[in-house]
Design an enzyme around this catalytic site. Sequence first.
Site, PDB file in Angstrom:
ATOM      1  N   CYS A  63       0.855  -1.193   0.000  1.00  0.00           N
ATOM      2  CA  CYS A  63       0.000   0.000   0.000  1.00  0.00           C
ATOM      3  C   CYS A  63       0.891   1.243   0.000  1.00  0.00           C
ATOM      4  O   CYS A  63       2.046   1.174  -0.393  1.00  0.00           O
ATOM      5  CB  CYS A  63      -0.974  -0.007   1.189  1.00  0.00           C
ATOM      6  SG  CYS A  63      -0.193   0.289   2.782  1.00  0.00           S
ATOM      7  N   ARG A  64       0.375   2.359   0.446  1.00  0.00           N
ATOM      8  CA  ARG A  64       1.136   3.607   0.418  1.00  0.00           C
ATOM      9  C   ARG A  64       2.218   3.636   1.490  1.00  0.00           C
ATOM     10  O   ARG A  64       3.361   3.977   1.236  1.00  0.00           O
ATOM     11  CB  ARG A  64       0.185   4.798   0.587  1.00  0.00           C
ATOM     12  CG  ARG A  64       0.895   6.145   0.567  1.00  0.00           C
ATOM     13  CD  ARG A  64      -0.106   7.301   0.677  1.00  0.00           C
ATOM     14  NE  ARG A  64       0.602   8.549   0.899  1.00  0.00           N
ATOM     15  CZ  ARG A  64       0.908   9.030   2.096  1.00  0.00           C
ATOM     16  NH1 ARG A  64       0.567   8.373   3.186  1.00  0.00           N
ATOM     17  NH2 ARG A  64       1.554  10.168   2.210  1.00  0.00           N
TER      18      ARG A  64
END
Length: 98
Positions: A63-64
């Site tokens: 993810c980020r």
Amino acid sequence: MREISPKELEQFIDEGKTLNMIDVREVSEVAEGKIPGVINIPLGLVEFRMHELDKEKEYIIICRSGGRSGQASQFLASQGFNVINMTGGMLAWEGRTE
């Protein structure tokens, strides 16, 4: 929860290893750049799309920053999937993107 660093993942990619990677960011985030070869399944859809995954395979969740992938990893592991969370997320990724 099993974890992998962005550097370790980049090394596996450079070595040509076959990897199953899932990016749980939103579509708009992935459009800004993703690791080549990842499948995008936004976190909110993981529960509804997990039937597309194979419990015999290992998945690296991205993810980020590592938070959402951690949530997805915990959920998928609780459902019997073999998952590894990439720590630091795309903020820590220094490898190639597309």
